[in-house]
Design a protein around this motif. Structure first.
Motif, PDB file in Angstrom:
ATOM      1  N   TYR A  46       0.828  -1.204   0.000  1.00  0.00           N
ATOM      2  CA  TYR A  46       0.000   0.000   0.000  1.00  0.00           C
ATOM      3  C   TYR A  46       0.865   1.259   0.000  1.00  0.00           C
ATOM      4  O   TYR A  46       0.415   2.333   0.386  1.00  0.00           O
ATOM      5  CB  TYR A  46      -0.980  -0.005   1.178  1.00  0.00           C
ATOM      6  N   MET A 105      -1.785  -2.163  -3.824  1.00  0.00           N
ATOM      7  CA  MET A 105      -2.724  -1.150  -3.326  1.00  0.00           C
ATOM      8  C   MET A 105      -2.063   0.226  -3.263  1.00  0.00           C
ATOM      9  O   MET A 105      -2.514   1.118  -2.535  1.00  0.00           O
ATOM     10  CB  MET A 105      -3.214  -1.519  -1.923  1.00  0.00           C
ATOM     11  N   ILE A 147      -4.271   3.234  -3.868  1.00  0.00           N
ATOM     12  CA  ILE A 147      -5.186   3.449  -2.747  1.00  0.00           C
ATOM     13  C   ILE A 147      -4.425   4.028  -1.566  1.00  0.00           C
ATOM     14  O   ILE A 147      -4.849   4.999  -0.942  1.00  0.00           O
ATOM     15  CB  ILE A 147      -5.887   2.134  -2.354  1.00  0.00           C
ATOM     16  N   LEU A 159      -4.562   7.557   1.220  1.00  0.00           N
ATOM     17  CA  LEU A 159      -4.779   7.427   2.670  1.00  0.00           C
ATOM     18  C   LEU A 159      -3.682   8.183   3.402  1.00  0.00           C
ATOM     19  O   LEU A 159      -2.846   7.611   4.103  1.00  0.00           O
ATOM     20  CB  LEU A 159      -4.799   5.944   3.069  1.00  0.00           C
ATOM     21  N   ASN A 163      -8.542   3.125   7.874  1.00  0.00           N
ATOM     22  CA  ASN A 163      -9.357   2.035   7.322  1.00  0.00           C
ATOM     23  C   ASN A 163      -8.530   0.917   6.672  1.00  0.00           C
ATOM     24  O   ASN A 163      -9.063   0.089   5.929  1.00  0.00           O
ATOM     25  CB  ASN A 163     -10.370   2.570   6.298  1.00  0.00           C
ATOM     26  N   ARG A 164      -7.228   0.892   6.955  1.00  0.00           N
ATOM     27  CA  ARG A 164      -6.348  -0.073   6.281  1.00  0.00           C
ATOM     28  C   ARG A 164      -6.822  -1.510   6.440  1.00  0.00           C
ATOM     29  O   ARG A 164      -6.943  -2.243   5.453  1.00  0.00           O
ATOM     30  CB  ARG A 164      -4.915   0.071   6.814  1.00  0.00           C
ATOM     31  N   ALA A 204      -9.736  -2.683   7.295  1.00  0.00           N
ATOM     32  CA  ALA A 204     -11.051  -2.912   6.691  1.00  0.00           C
ATOM     33  C   ALA A 204     -10.916  -3.141   5.184  1.00  0.00           C
ATOM     34  O   ALA A 204     -11.563  -4.027   4.609  1.00  0.00           O
ATOM     35  CB  ALA A 204     -11.974  -1.736   6.978  1.00  0.00           C
ATOM     36  N   ILE A 205     -10.071  -2.339   4.543  1.00  0.00           N
ATOM     37  CA  ILE A 205      -9.869  -2.479   3.099  1.00  0.00           C
ATOM     38  C   ILE A 205      -9.208  -3.816   2.771  1.00  0.00           C
ATOM     39  O   ILE A 205      -9.642  -4.556   1.871  1.00  0.00           O
ATOM     40  CB  ILE A 205      -9.023  -1.310   2.565  1.00  0.00           C
ATOM     41  N   MET A 206      -8.166  -4.148   3.508  1.00  0.00           N
ATOM     42  CA  MET A 206      -7.441  -5.398   3.248  1.00  0.00           C
ATOM     43  C   MET A 206      -8.323  -6.612   3.494  1.00  0.00           C
ATOM     44  O   MET A 206      -8.312  -7.578   2.719  1.00  0.00           O
ATOM     45  CB  MET A 206      -6.198  -5.460   4.130  1.00  0.00           C
ATOM     46  N   ALA A 266     -11.588  -6.788   3.304  1.00  0.00           N
ATOM     47  CA  ALA A 266     -12.605  -6.894   2.263  1.00  0.00           C
ATOM     48  C   ALA A 266     -12.037  -7.584   1.028  1.00  0.00           C
ATOM     49  O   ALA A 266     -12.698  -8.446   0.416  1.00  0.00           O
ATOM     50  CB  ALA A 266     -13.143  -5.511   1.903  1.00  0.00           C
ATOM     51  N   ILE A 267     -10.817  -7.230   0.671  1.00  0.00           N
ATOM     52  CA  ILE A 267     -10.162  -7.891  -0.464  1.00  0.00           C
ATOM     53  C   ILE A 267      -9.898  -9.353  -0.138  1.00  0.00           C
ATOM     54  O   ILE A 267     -10.111 -10.252  -0.969  1.00  0.00           O
ATOM     55  CB  ILE A 267      -8.864  -7.156  -0.827  1.00  0.00           C
ATOM     56  N   ASP A 277      -9.659  -0.451  13.805  1.00  0.00           N
ATOM     57  CA  ASP A 277     -10.033  -1.621  13.007  1.00  0.00           C
ATOM     58  C   ASP A 277      -9.232  -2.865  13.389  1.00  0.00           C
ATOM     59  O   ASP A 277      -9.010  -3.766  12.584  1.00  0.00           O
ATOM     60  CB  ASP A 277      -9.934  -1.337  11.499  1.00  0.00           C
TER      61      ASP A 277
END
Length: 233
Positions: A34, A61, A64, A68, A96-97, A99-101, A103-104, A131
């Motif tokens: 990221y 990422m 993205i 951030l 939100n790191r 949460a994003i990871m 979800a993927i 998170d």
């Protein structure tokens, strides 16, 4: 239980990968670039996948991560020294790191028929990272069940969410985790700095677990000073 592990290459996630490999069916490791300060830990994640005989998915990422902003892990901001549980460490939050990871990770798990996504969030993370808290992981698991309803049945596996980093070291040692083949330091030098929050927490965890720490630190004794400062504050 066929389980995907989110693996940064750090002590916690590599230990989790070894534990899952021994206790469940480890299917793959998933890591994320990221745009963090350095990529050293990603090499350790790749090595763990080879060692455990599973595929390693490295997700790009960086675009993205570039959005951030405001974190010492992504921007040109000095990483503070001191204990993880100090207010100064909030500068290491990447919004939100997790949460994003996750979800993927759930998408990859669903696409490949996995039963669970495992992440090594632990009790020591709660103070700084929202998170990583039980309230988040419970809510996220419920959200993903709705997101995949009728398509896949994937659960979130967080065995350390109410436990300490010392517990992770103890469990990792029982399952043969090669701790020297993990990277925690946020600064990314030739060896662990010994002064940033993750280095202090790492050194303290080995001490509390009664496990020999194989890590080379540039400043191996600073952790005691950091703990004393935290206790005095």
């Amino acid at each position: 239980m066929k389980t995907l592990v989110i693996c940064s290459g750090g002590l916690d996630s590599v230990s989790l990968a070894h534990i899952v490999s021994a206790e469940h069916q480890l299917t793959r490791l998933v890591s994320f670039d990221y745009g963090q300060r350095h990529r050293k830990e990603l090499d350790y994640a790749a090595s763990a996948a080879v060692r455990l005989g599973v595929p390693h998915h490295l997700i790009d990422m960086r675009t993205i991560g570039a959005a951030l902003t405001g974190s010492a892990l992504t921007d040109d901001i000095d990483v503070p020294d001191g204990h993880y549980a100090e207010d100064t460490m909030r500068i290491t939050v990447v919004p939100n790191r997790n949460a994003i990871m996750l979800a993927i990770g759930f998408g990859i798990a669903a696409a490949n028929g996995d039963d669970a996504v495992a992440t090594a969030v632990h009790g020591g993370d709660h103070f700084i990272y929202p998170d990583c808290r039980p309230e988040f992981t419970t809510a996220f698991d419920a959200m993903q069940r709705q997101a995949l309803d009728g398509y896949a049945d994937v659960q979130l596996y967080t065995p350390f969410v109410t436990r300490s980093k010392a517990d992770i070291v103890a469990d990792g040692a029982k399952h043969g985790t090669p701790f020297a083949e993990t990277w925690s330091c946020y600064k990314g030098g030739a060896v662990h700095c010994g002064r940033c929050g993750t280095c202090v927490e790492r050194r303290e965890a080995f001490h509390l677990a009664g496990v020999e720490d194989p890590t080379s630190y540039a400043d191996p004794d600073y952790w005691t000073t950091a703990i004393e400062a935290k206790e005095a504050s």
